[in-house]
Design a protein around this motif. Structure first.
Motif, PDB file in Angstrom:
ATOM      1  N   PRO A  17     -27.328  20.459  -6.862  1.00  0.00           N
ATOM      2  CA  PRO A  17     -28.478  21.318  -7.181  1.00  0.00           C
ATOM      3  C   PRO A  17     -29.744  20.861  -6.468  1.00  0.00           C
ATOM      4  CG  PRO A  17     -27.963  19.860  -9.019  1.00  0.00           C
ATOM      5  CD  PRO A  17     -26.855  19.702  -8.031  1.00  0.00           C
ATOM      6  N   TRP A  51     -27.710  23.502 -12.690  1.00  0.00           N
ATOM      7  CA  TRP A  51     -26.686  22.531 -13.074  1.00  0.00           C
ATOM      8  C   TRP A  51     -25.276  23.040 -12.807  1.00  0.00           C
ATOM      9  CZ3 TRP A  51     -23.663  24.846 -16.685  1.00  0.00           C
ATOM     10  CH2 TRP A  51     -24.245  25.861 -17.473  1.00  0.00           C
ATOM     11  N   THR A  52     -25.153  24.337 -12.558  1.00  0.00           N
ATOM     12  CA  THR A  52     -23.832  24.892 -12.230  1.00  0.00           C
ATOM     13  C   THR A  52     -23.418  24.587 -10.793  1.00  0.00           C
ATOM     14  OG1 THR A  52     -24.802  27.012 -11.561  1.00  0.00           O
ATOM     15  CG2 THR A  52     -24.148  26.791 -13.866  1.00  0.00           C
ATOM     16  N   THR A 111     -33.167  18.697 -16.488  1.00  0.00           N
ATOM     17  CA  THR A 111     -32.137  19.612 -16.994  1.00  0.00           C
ATOM     18  C   THR A 111     -31.549  20.477 -15.881  1.00  0.00           C
ATOM     19  OG1 THR A 111     -33.806  21.294 -17.499  1.00  0.00           O
ATOM     20  CG2 THR A 111     -33.237  19.731 -19.248  1.00  0.00           C
ATOM     21  N   LYS A 112     -32.111  20.331 -14.672  1.00  0.00           N
ATOM     22  CA  LYS A 112     -31.647  21.099 -13.503  1.00  0.00           C
ATOM     23  C   LYS A 112     -31.736  22.601 -13.775  1.00  0.00           C
ATOM     24  CE  LYS A 112     -28.662  17.424 -11.780  1.00  0.00           C
ATOM     25  NZ  LYS A 112     -29.180  16.416 -12.730  1.00  0.00           N
ATOM     26  N   GLU A 113     -32.919  23.005 -14.241  1.00  0.00           N
ATOM     27  CA  GLU A 113     -33.194  24.412 -14.518  1.00  0.00           C
ATOM     28  C   GLU A 113     -34.463  24.840 -13.787  1.00  0.00           C
ATOM     29  OE1 GLU A 113     -31.806  25.185 -19.052  1.00  0.00           O
ATOM     30  OE2 GLU A 113     -33.297  23.599 -18.763  1.00  0.00           O
TER      31      GLU A 113
END
Length: 322
Positions: free
Chosen positions: A228, A223-224, A286-288
């Motif tokens: 992504p 998410w950074t 959650t984009k993890e």
């Protein structure tokens, strides 16, 4: 046909014993040994090092540097299992699966440095993503990893043996020690050098209450990033990088889903093998992503990798003895 001669300098240590057990009994090489009373005799060691085709160094870093200084024969090749030369000029990094062409570099090299156990797992996870530019080189990488106590060599093995001897049923506990808390662990330099990262990763190693086995975990807060990649894209990149490889395997994404849903990942599952297996756990909402490498710290993390590199240096099939 003359068999190539191999000398293990430091064959009484943890890694040396493991390599010797993998090579002993092979009929395609000749193992040369030093008399027990002369193991610290530099003159005798120099004589043997310069009389063989390949000398495998299973020594502390300073001892490995000393051994290299004893080399005078242009015909001998050196395979160093210590961390002394992993980023040294003139040495080839012995991770055949790292990049296209790495095998050929090892095959052509006179000086090869065996990778560390933690870096092997880390690079298997991260190098494909940096190479394919799915992660920027300035991505802040952290590594959480646990290894069996055999990874610390004789001193740590003795400490753990002593610990258990002192325990009673009433006071018994299972130690889990986090170390490297001053940062700058000796493995970080090779992790940085061969990953393609612009800055060193933050590495937090730990030792568990078991002899051998290893899990290397690399969490990715995607998410950074502005754009992504999905978990499937991450998975496909790693799987493509290692396609057709026997000793670096990528678990099917379905397996990773099942494990995420409640099954434990066994730190000792690959003990006795020369395999590192990579798992990709992803949550696109959650984009993890969590990358996990599973390996035997004494196998693909040490002796197995050394035998694989030895075979490549000799022009033999990689799987011999593995």
């Amino acid at each position: 046909m003359t068999k190539p001669k191999i000398f293990i300098d430091g064959e009484s240590g943890t890694t040396g014993l493991q390599i010797h057990s993998r090579l002993n009994g092979r009929d395609d090489i000749e193992l040369v040994s030093i008399e027990t009373s002369k193991r610290r005799d530099a003159t005798e060691r120099a004589k043997l090092i310069n009389a063989v085709d390949i000398a495998i160094l299973c020594l502390p870093d300073d001892g490995a540097r000393e051994a290299v200084s004893l080399v005078s024969s242009l015909g001998v090749k050196i395979l160093d299992a210590s961390s002394a030369h992993r980023t040294a000029k003139g040495w080839v990094y012995g991770f055949p699966e790292l990049n296209p062409g790495q095998r050929q570099k090892i095959a052509n090299a006179r000086f090869v440095s065996n990778p560390g156990c933690y870096p092997t797992g880390f690079l298997a996870c991260v190098r494909p993503l940096i190479a394919k530019e799915l992660l920027p080189s300035n991505f802040p990488i952290t590594i959480n990893a646990v290894s069996g106590y055999s990874g610390g060599g004789k001193n740590l093995i003795q400490k753990y043996d002593s610990f258990h001897e002192q325990q009673t049923t009433a006071t018994s506990l299972y130690p889990y020690g986090v170390y490297g808390l001053q940062f700058g662990h000796k493995h970080v330099k090779e992790m940085h050098e061969y990953s393609g990262l612009a800055s060193p990763p933050l590495f937090v190693p730990a030792v568990g209450d078991f002899e051998q086995g290893m899990l290397v975990q690399v969490p990715l807060p995607l998410w950074t990033l502005e754009h992504p990649p999905s978990g499937k894209v991450i998975y496909d990149a790693i799987a493509d990088h290692f396609q057709g490889e026997k000793f670096v395997q990528v678990a099917p994404l379905a397996d990773a889903t099942l494990l995420r849903d409640g099954t434990f990942l066994d730190v000792m599952a690959l003990n006795g093998t020369n395999i590192v297996q990579v798992f990709v756990f992803a949550n696109d909402n959650t984009k993890e992503v969590l990358l996990v490498a599973q390996l035997d710290n004494l196998g693909k993390g040490a002796s197995g990798a050394a035998v694989q590199n030895l075979n490549i240096m000799l022009g033999f099939p990689e799987e011999l003895g593995l």
